[in-house]
Design a protein around this motif. Structure first.
Motif, PDB file in Angstrom:
ATOM      1  N   ASN A 127     -16.428   9.334  45.248  1.00 22.42           N
ATOM      2  CA  ASN A 127     -15.296  10.481  45.560  1.00 22.42           C
ATOM      3  C   ASN A 127     -14.071  10.389  44.815  1.00 22.42           C
ATOM      4  O   ASN A 127     -14.043   9.680  43.925  1.00 22.42           O
ATOM      5  N   GLU A 331     -18.308  18.426  53.178  1.00 18.13           N
ATOM      6  CA  GLU A 331     -17.532  17.383  53.140  1.00 18.13           C
ATOM      7  C   GLU A 331     -17.867  15.839  53.993  1.00 18.13           C
ATOM      8  O   GLU A 331     -17.798  14.979  53.655  1.00 18.13           O
ATOM      9  N   ASN A 336     -16.989  13.840  50.294  1.00 19.85           N
ATOM     10  CA  ASN A 336     -15.837  14.328  49.158  1.00 19.85           C
ATOM     11  C   ASN A 336     -15.646  15.991  49.577  1.00 19.85           C
ATOM     12  O   ASN A 336     -16.609  16.845  50.003  1.00 19.85           O
ATOM     13  N   ASP A 337     -14.392  16.579  49.469  1.00 22.96           N
ATOM     14  CA  ASP A 337     -14.073  17.839  49.579  1.00 22.96           C
ATOM     15  C   ASP A 337     -14.643  18.685  48.347  1.00 22.96           C
ATOM     16  O   ASP A 337     -14.143  18.669  47.218  1.00 22.96           O
TER      17      ASP A 337
END
Lengths: 400, 82
Positions: A127, A331, A336-337
């Motif tokens: 990430n 997410e 992770n965005d």
């Protein structure tokens, strides 16, 4: 003298090469193979918008991945003008990585941003949190610490979508991992490289300067550098009878990006290119590049209404009421965005339970992505990019 | 402890197996199953080549066949070739 004749072995067509059926023994292969990571000949970067750079991969073992690292220098000379980067900087300076094996072209055919996004989707434990990058605003840009999809050991040189870049010299260090195999654990989708019947090539296409930089006046911008190429392969061991031992290479991994500009402020239903019986969908994802700055539309409720995937006449197995809902689900899935900054919306069928969730294109025909662009969004030269990640039977070419 | 390495079908639910291509050694198996018809040698009447040769020979007069049939006062005769 008595002679014995060894019975001919039944042969199987493995990715275009004929091998004895008895050679396919994943269990024994995993026990005996050795991971190989070696340096290929480095190549000089041909320049933005220039002719394609071409990499030939050595025919060694079972090829699972190729890591391409770019080490370069960005030199900006303002000459009284101004320089800004677009949202495609930095990773889409490679407009396409194209991998071909044994005449099967376009097994991988995707731009730099999509390759980066896919790596994070696949690994799960990778990430970008706490990695500071400049995105938007005046250079060096608004400092963000999540959603850049970058590694700490990379260097963008200048920010993404930033204005008023000062003249000077900036180091640019980027790394891309091309997923030849779908998964690095069981080598599903890996390529049998160690055969004279195979040619393994990677073409690297570059975006023109105008796609990456917005200028006024007559500044000069030069990006120079070189690629180091690091394939990862697995040795082919010998079995107890002296023959070779191979893993399950019944499928190839296809990762193909397509795009359309035919989208509007409404529900857009985009039919996916290159569908066919026998193909198994691992993931599909999309994003929308918009405006002169070529920034991706963030995956949020302001930009997107209903997002879904659909097949058949009107079967819609998964629908999210807004871009934000999908971004939250993504997410949660990937840690992770993916959408808040770089705008990716992902339908993943692999990460939780692939056997249960992957989509057989023989049973789910006419696959479409559904993306509703909200009425408040000003669309200007939009580009809807989407990627299909598939497993395809070994003797069949990749998606179009 | 044993650990079985899963295949693509086990992991991802893919349906297709590696394409099986018969080698030369396994060709007779197919013949026995009637998938390949063995026509025999070309000089045997079961071979299409035998009949093609006969037709060519008749066409170019290399061989000839003549016959005559009597039934009471009626007589019929036929001849093919020279």
């Amino acid at each position: 003298m008595a002679t014995t004749t060894r019975a001919a072995q039944p042969q199987v067509n493995l990715q275009g090469a004929m091998v004895p059926q008895s050679a396919i023994n994943p269990q024994l292969f995993m026990a005996l193979t050795r991971r190989l990571s070696f340096q290929n000949k480095s190549i000089t970067f041909g320049g933005l918008g220039a002719a394609t750079d071409f990499v030939e991969i050595p025919k060694v073992g079972i090829l699972s991945a190729v890591t391409l690292q770019f080490d370069g220098t960005l030199t900006v000379t303002l000459n009284g003008g101004t320089v800004a980067t677009t949202g495609l900087w930095p990773y889409d300076f490679v407009s396409r990585f194209r991998f071909a094996a044994n005449g099967l072209t376009n097994l991988i055919n995707a731009s730099g941003w999509h390759i980066k996004a896919r790596e994070i989707m696949q690994r799960g434990d990778l990430n970008d949190r706490a990695i500071t990058r400049g995105v938007g605003g005046a250079s060096p840009g608004t400092q963000i610490t999540s959603g850049s999809l970058s590694l700490a050991n990379e260097n963008w040189g200048v920010g993404q979508g930033v204005t008023a870049i000062a003249g000077g010299t900036y180091a640019v260090q980027l790394s891309f991992k091309l997923p030849i195999a779908h998964d690095d654990v069981y080598l599903t989708g890996a390529v049998l490289a160690q055969t004279s019947a195979t040619d393994l090539t990677i073409n690297i296409d570059y975006a023109p300067l105008a796609n990456l930089f917005i200028t006024t006046g007559s500044p000069t911008i030069a990006l120079t550098g070189a690629w180091s190429v690091q394939p990862t392969a697995y040795s082919i061991p010998s079995g107890p009878d002296g023959g070779v031992v191979l893993p399950d290479l019944s499928h190839l991994h296809s990762l193909v990006q397509s795009q359309t500009s035919s989208i509007q402020n409404a529900e857009n239903e985009i039919r996916l290119a290159g569908q066919g019986v026998g193909r198994q969908t691992m993931r599909m994802w999309f994003r929308t590049i918009n405006g002169a700055t070529r920034m991706p539309l963030a995956m949020n409720a302001t930009n997107y209404g209903n997002v879904a995937w659909r097949y058949g006449s009107n079967d819609t197995p998964e629908v999210y009421p807004s871009g934000r809902s999908l971004a939250v689900a993504n997410e949660r899935m990937f840690g992770n965005d993916m959408g808040g900054l770089e705008g990716f919306g992902i339908f993943d069928f692999v990460n939780e339970n692939a056997f249960r969730d992957t989509v057989d294109q023989g049973a789910a025909t006419e696959l479409r992505l559904v993306a509703t662009i909200q009425s408040g969004v000003t669309l200007s030269n939009p580009q809807f990019e989407y990627v299909q990640e598939l497993l395809v039977p070994g003797a069949v070419s990749a998606a179009a | 402890m044993s650990f079985t390495i899963p295949t693509a079908a086990d992991l991802y639910g893919t349906r297709s197996a590696p394409a099986y291509v018969p080698s030369a050694a396994s060709a007779p198996e197919f013949a026995r199953q009637g998938r390949v018809i063995n026509p025999g040698p070309p000089w045997h009447p079961s071979s299409p080549l035998f009949w093609m040769g006969a037709l060519i020979a008749l066409t170019f007069g290399l061989i000839g066949v003549a016959t005559e049939v009597h039934v009471g006062p009626l007589r019929a005769a036929g001849k093919v070739g020279s």
